[in-house]
Write an enzyme that holds these catalytic residues in place. Structure first.
Site, PDB file in Angstrom:
ATOM      1  N   LYS A 262      48.955  54.724  71.375  1.00  8.54           N
ATOM      2  CA  LYS A 262      50.104  54.480  72.251  1.00  8.54           C
ATOM      3  C   LYS A 262      50.024  55.320  73.541  1.00  8.54           C
ATOM      4  CE  LYS A 262      53.181  53.057  68.451  1.00  8.54           C
ATOM      5  NZ  LYS A 262      54.508  53.251  67.804  1.00  8.54           N
TER       6      LYS A 262
ATOM      7  N   TYR B 225      56.535  43.417  69.392  1.00  2.75           N
ATOM      8  CA  TYR B 225      57.548  44.033  68.526  1.00  2.75           C
ATOM      9  C   TYR B 225      58.750  43.106  68.298  1.00  2.75           C
ATOM     10  CZ  TYR B 225      55.396  48.701  68.267  1.00  2.75           C
ATOM     11  OH  TYR B 225      54.583  49.764  67.985  1.00  2.75           O
TER      12      TYR B 225
ATOM     13  N   ASN C   6      55.259  58.197  69.004  1.00  4.37           N
ATOM     14  CA  ASN C   6      54.580  58.613  67.773  1.00  4.37           C
ATOM     15  C   ASN C   6      53.089  58.258  67.723  1.00  4.37           C
ATOM     16  OD1 ASN C   6      54.916  55.912  67.352  1.00  4.37           O
ATOM     17  ND2 ASN C   6      56.128  56.088  65.477  1.00  4.37           N
TER      18      ASN C   6
ATOM     19  N   HIS D 158      50.024  53.040  66.389  1.00  8.14           N
ATOM     20  CA  HIS D 158      50.560  51.915  65.626  1.00  8.14           C
ATOM     21  C   HIS D 158      49.490  51.415  64.678  1.00  8.14           C
ATOM     22  CE1 HIS D 158      51.961  47.930  64.482  1.00  8.14           C
ATOM     23  NE2 HIS D 158      50.748  47.505  64.798  1.00  8.14           N
TER      24      HIS D 158
ATOM     25  N   GLU E  31      48.565  40.263  64.544  1.00  8.13           N
ATOM     26  CA  GLU E  31      48.455  41.230  65.635  1.00  8.13           C
ATOM     27  C   GLU E  31      47.059  41.210  66.261  1.00  8.13           C
ATOM     28  OE1 GLU E  31      49.767  44.877  63.811  1.00  8.13           O
ATOM     29  OE2 GLU E  31      51.841  44.172  63.685  1.00  8.13           O
TER      30      GLU E  31
HETATM   31  P1  RTP Z   1      54.487  50.933  64.302  1.00 12.46           P
HETATM   32  O1  RTP Z   1      54.943  49.516  64.052  1.00 12.46           O
HETATM   33  O2  RTP Z   1      54.606  51.364  65.734  1.00 12.46           O
HETATM   34  O3  RTP Z   1      53.121  51.180  63.714  1.00 12.46           O
HETATM   35  O4  RTP Z   1      55.418  51.936  63.488  1.00 12.46           O
HETATM   36  P2  RTP Z   1      55.933  51.794  62.000  1.00 12.46           P
HETATM   37  O5  RTP Z   1      55.393  50.526  61.371  1.00 12.46           O
HETATM   38  O6  RTP Z   1      55.631  53.071  61.328  1.00 12.46           O
HETATM   39  O7  RTP Z   1      57.489  51.674  62.236  1.00 12.46           O
HETATM   40  P3  RTP Z   1      58.380  50.375  62.553  1.00 12.46           P
HETATM   41  O8  RTP Z   1      59.511  50.357  61.587  1.00 12.46           O
HETATM   42  O9  RTP Z   1      57.523  49.147  62.644  1.00 12.46           O
HETATM   43  O10 RTP Z   1      58.962  50.715  63.985  1.00 12.46           O
HETATM   44  C1  RTP Z   1      58.225  50.463  65.172  1.00 12.46           C
HETATM   45  C2  RTP Z   1      58.401  51.626  66.122  1.00 12.46           C
HETATM   46  O11 RTP Z   1      59.755  51.677  66.533  1.00 12.46           O
HETATM   47  C3  RTP Z   1      60.152  53.034  66.684  1.00 12.46           C
HETATM   48  N1  RTP Z   1      61.280  53.321  65.813  1.00 12.46           N
HETATM   49  N2  RTP Z   1      62.273  54.059  66.195  1.00 12.46           N
HETATM   50  N3  RTP Z   1      64.685  55.509  66.288  1.00 12.46           N
HETATM   51  C4  RTP Z   1      64.360  54.862  65.192  1.00 12.46           C
HETATM   52  O12 RTP Z   1      65.062  54.859  64.192  1.00 12.46           O
HETATM   53  C5  RTP Z   1      63.113  54.129  65.157  1.00 12.46           C
HETATM   54  N4  RTP Z   1      62.651  53.450  64.143  1.00 12.46           N
HETATM   55  C6  RTP Z   1      61.467  52.930  64.565  1.00 12.46           C
HETATM   56  C7  RTP Z   1      58.994  53.909  66.291  1.00 12.46           C
HETATM   57  O13 RTP Z   1      58.367  54.363  67.479  1.00 12.46           O
HETATM   58  C8  RTP Z   1      58.107  52.990  65.502  1.00 12.46           C
HETATM   59  O14 RTP Z   1      56.751  53.354  65.625  1.00 12.46           O
HETATM   60 MG    MG Z   2      55.563  48.648  62.257  1.00 10.52          MG
END
Ligand code: RTP
Ligand code: MG
Length: 143
Positions: free
Chosen positions: A11, A51, A114, A117, A128
């Site tokens: 990222k 997203y 973070n 991804h 994706e």
């Molecule tokens: P990613 O898709 O980026 O790999 O991350 P992930 O699966 O671990 O998490 P996901 O639930 O898919 O969320 C995508 C991105 O959204 C942001 N996020 N912010 N503030 C919050 O509660 C929150 N929850 C998610 C994070 O940057 C996450 O990587």
């Molecule tokens: Mg995710």
């Protein structure tokens, strides 16, 4: 266990901190092979489409603003159990919850910025990968 592919993004925060090589080293040390890669600067439409599953969530606008704030590296990783293996290497979404030695524990500043991804399942990996790469851009390993 069959050979699997997953999709990875380094990222904007991690690209800005010159961490591409360090993160690639983690992938390669774990036996994940890079079979496609490129640097891109996402526009709003590309980030929103990527997203889309989160479009109703309160953090969606901040997520899109962050993901378009600078270039990202996108890559396809191949290896045994690649989807789960890659998620393990990344660590939890919130770096405060990520296990020591994971990418997010070591390199992420916050849940919003973070570092990386990774696809969360084989079906999302396929979607994706196709969102960023044509079949001709994938380079299967023959040795
Ligand atoms: P990613 O898709 O980026 O790999 O991350 P992930 O699966 O671990 O998490 P996901 O639930 O898919 O969320 C995508 C991105 O959204 C942001 N996020 N912010 N503030 C919050 O509660 C929150 N929850 C998610 C994070 O940057 C996450 O990587
Ligand atoms: Mg995710």
């Amino acid at each position: 266990m069959a050979i699997e592919r997953t999709f990875s993004i380094i990222k904007p925060d991690a690209v800005a901190k010159n961490l591409v090589g360090a993160i690639y080293q983690r992938f390669e040390a774990a036996g994940l092979k890079i079979v496609a890669a490129k640097m891109v600067h996402l526009d709003n439409a590309k980030a929103e489409g990527f997203y889309a599953e989160h479009s109703e969530r309160p953090f969606f606008k901040a997520l899109v603003d962050f993901m378009t704030s600078g270039p990202v590296m996108v890559q396809v990783l191949e290896g045994e159990n690649a989807v789960l293996r890659h998620r393990e290497i990344m660590g939890a979404t919130n770096p405060a919850d990520a296990l020591a030695g994971t990418l997010r524990a070591d390199y992420a500043d916050s849940i919003d910025e973070n570092a990386v991804h990774g696809s969360d399942a084989p079906a999302s990996a396929a979607r994706e990968i196709a969102y960023f790469f044509s079949d001709a851009e994938l380079c299967p390993r023959t040795r």
